[in-house]
Design an enzyme around this catalytic site. Structure first.
Site, mmCIF file in Angstrom:
data_model
loop_
_atom_site.group_PDB
_atom_site.id
_atom_site.type_symbol
_atom_site.label_atom_id
_atom_site.label_comp_id
_atom_site.label_asym_id
_atom_site.label_seq_id
_atom_site.Cartn_x
_atom_site.Cartn_y
_atom_site.Cartn_z
ATOM 1 N N ARG A 16 0.840 -1.198 0.000
ATOM 2 C CA ARG A 16 0.000 0.000 0.000
ATOM 3 C C ARG A 16 0.871 1.241 0.000
ATOM 4 O O ARG A 16 2.007 1.217 0.470
ATOM 5 C CB ARG A 16 -0.907 0.028 1.233
ATOM 6 C CG ARG A 16 -1.784 -1.185 1.387
ATOM 7 C CD ARG A 16 -2.480 -1.200 2.718
ATOM 8 N NE ARG A 16 -1.544 -1.095 3.819
ATOM 9 C CZ ARG A 16 -1.897 -0.795 5.070
ATOM 10 N NH1 ARG A 16 -3.163 -0.557 5.359
ATOM 11 N NH2 ARG A 16 -1.000 -0.727 6.021
ATOM 12 N N ASP A 236 8.703 -4.147 9.210
ATOM 13 C CA ASP A 236 7.324 -3.751 9.499
ATOM 14 C C ASP A 236 6.932 -3.980 10.956
ATOM 15 O O ASP A 236 6.156 -3.208 11.524
ATOM 16 C CB ASP A 236 6.336 -4.442 8.551
ATOM 17 C CG ASP A 236 6.509 -5.952 8.452
ATOM 18 O OD1 ASP A 236 7.222 -6.550 9.275
ATOM 19 O OD2 ASP A 236 5.921 -6.542 7.511
ATOM 20 N N ASN A 295 8.462 -15.808 16.949
ATOM 21 C CA ASN A 295 7.641 -15.898 15.740
ATOM 22 C C ASN A 295 6.658 -17.059 15.843
ATOM 23 O O ASN A 295 7.069 -18.198 16.103
ATOM 24 C CB ASN A 295 8.521 -16.137 14.511
ATOM 25 C CG ASN A 295 9.145 -14.889 13.963
ATOM 26 O OD1 ASN A 295 9.704 -14.101 14.729
ATOM 27 N ND2 ASN A 295 9.075 -14.694 12.678
#
Length: 474
Positions: A16, A236, A295
């Site tokens: 985006r 991110d 994770n």
């Protein structure tokens, strides 16, 4: 008074271009472009189509310029570990996708030179077979020998925009080649792994200016050539954790999207044997903080299952599927969401069914039951990881913040609260883009300087939902 900045936010399934408006009491986002992303299967394996992502990013910036938005800065974030090799400024093929099977052969090669306990003491990273160091060990030797520069994905796009070749520290911390204590390249380790230190560009920290748009990019986008590209938390998760409204001292976070990154923020790395054995990682955060986390496979399990059902001809509406999953009664089997068998693309429901069947557990017989099984397994893994992060770091946890797309999954948030026995604060959904624009705005003097002041701005301007472990939420 507020200013406008742009976040180029690249995720594992879509990208985006966002315009953020930030001021002392203002924090808002507007999406000006959205485009798909995903692996491309080429004869030599799975790759990212970075050129398509770059073209789409340029188009998004052009849309903003055509709308009259005066951008004060641009920042880029993406997933971690993947990279491009360059020679004389030209990329040597498209970057490999971290889910490509080649990564497995790099692990043995690295550990033959430096064993995992020694690696952990130096880089603080949990074992993941696709960490950059392992990927480099699996590279074609001829390609590696020809390369004179390595750039991680967000740094590659910054290079395309500005011509400057740098490495942003939060993302560089995921390579396995950064010293966990100094946050500088560990050149001795680089050489021990048979790599050339000259491959590695100079490091920059979030908030530093990378460069201005090249004349060609200015022409393509309609933006002034003086528009700066600013380093942000380009991993991110670093940006997402910055925007988690953790106003209390006992906050844990789950940055939940394709992956679920579960942990706490610490002032210094946690490098104990127990942390290594629990496979917790110490990744760089904004302002030198440490993201001590584990994770978990994340919503990849559900999205890949939906793709399998759709390939089989089923029409899947996600809200309806989640409502059906919430209505499933009776006990639901739980599988290990951390098992590597679920990493690669493919028929996820079949893999989950095999995992359960091999252990004598019931196999869900419908998409609704399988979805509930996935949600329960993720909630179980998330709750366990929060408890482990608290135990290993010595930080008490009284609240869990879920940011990212997973904040929209009310069933997952509720079951995580129930399994952890702690309230879950869900939101903001757009934490990654918010963290990106906040670092840019701070560098331009539009906000307070401390992370706490940035999180306070998030708390005052963004909507969240709190899920109590009682089963009620407000």
């Amino acid at each position: 008074m507020s200013l406008a900045v742009s976040a180029i936010d690249l995720g594992a399934t879509s990208g985006r271009v966002m315009v953020g408006r930030v001021g002392a009491d203002t924090l808002s986002l507007e999406q000006v472009a959205r485009f798909p992303n995903g692996p491309v299967a080429l004869p030599d394996g799975l790759h990212w189509d970075v050129q398509a992502l770059y073209r789409a990013a340029l188009g998004g910036l052009r849309t903003a310029a055509d709308a009259g938005v005066e951008l004060a800065s641009i920042g880029i974030d993406s997933w971690a570990v993947d990279y491009a090799l360059l020679r004389h400024g030209r990329t040597l093929g498209e970057p490999f996708h971290y889910r490509d099977t080649r990564t497995a052969r790099g692990v043995e090669a690295v550990h033959a030179k430096v064993n995992f306990p020694s690696l952990y003491a130096r880089n603080g990273l949990q074992f993941l077979a696709f960490n950059t160091a392992y990927q480099l060990a699996a590279e074609d030797p001829g390609v590696l020998a020809a390369a004179d520069r390595l750039l991680l994905v967000p740094d590659l796009l910054a290079y395309y925009l500005t011509g400057a070749q740098v490495a942003e520290r939060t993302n560089a911390s995921t390579t396995g080649l950064l010293d966990v204590a100094t946050r500088e390249w560990d050149l001795a380790l680089v050489e021990a792994l048979g790599l050339s230190p000259s491959l590695l560009p100079s490091l920059v920290s979030p908030g530093e200016r990378i460069g201005a748009l090249s004349p060609e990019v200015a022409h393509a986008t309609g933006l002034p050539a003086s528009t700066p590209v600013t380093a942000v938390g380009s991993h991110d998760t670093a940006s997402a954790v910055l925007a988690a409204p953790m106003r209390e001292t006992g906050g844990a976070y789950i940055s939940c999207g394709t992956w679920g990154l579960v942990g706490v923020e610490t002032a210094t790395p946690v490098l104990s044997d127990a942390a290594r054995e629990a496979n917790f990682t110490n990744e760089g955060g904004v302002d030198g903080r440490t993201r001590f986390l584990h994770n978990v496979m994340g919503l990849w399990l559900l999205s890949e299952s939906i793709r399998a059902w759709e390939r089989g001809g089923a029409a899947i509406d996600l809200p309806t599927l989640l409502a059906q999953a919430a209505a499933v009664e009776g006990p639901v089997p739980v599988f290990d969401a951390n098992d590597d068998v679920f990493t690669a693309p493919g028929d996820m429901p079949a893999r989950i069914g095999s995992w359960l069947g091999e252990r004598g557990l019931p196999v869900p017989s419908s998409p609704a039951q399988m979805t509930r099984c996935i949600i329960e397994s993720l909630a179980h893994a998330f709750a366990d990881a929060v408890a482990e992060a608290s135990r290993l770091s010595g930080q008490a946890v009284d609240t869990i913040h879920v940011v990212g797309g997973g904040a929209l999954n009310s069933l997952l948030c509720q079951r995580t609260a129930d399994r952890a026995g702690l309230p879950v604060v869900a939101g903001p959904v757009e934490a990654t883009a918010l963290g990106n624009v906040l670092v840019q705005a701070r560098a331009l003097g539009a906000t307070g300087q401390s992370i706490e002041s940035l999180r306070d701005l998030v708390s005052r301007t963004q909507d969240v939902i709190t899920y109590q472990p009682s089963g009620e939420h407000r």
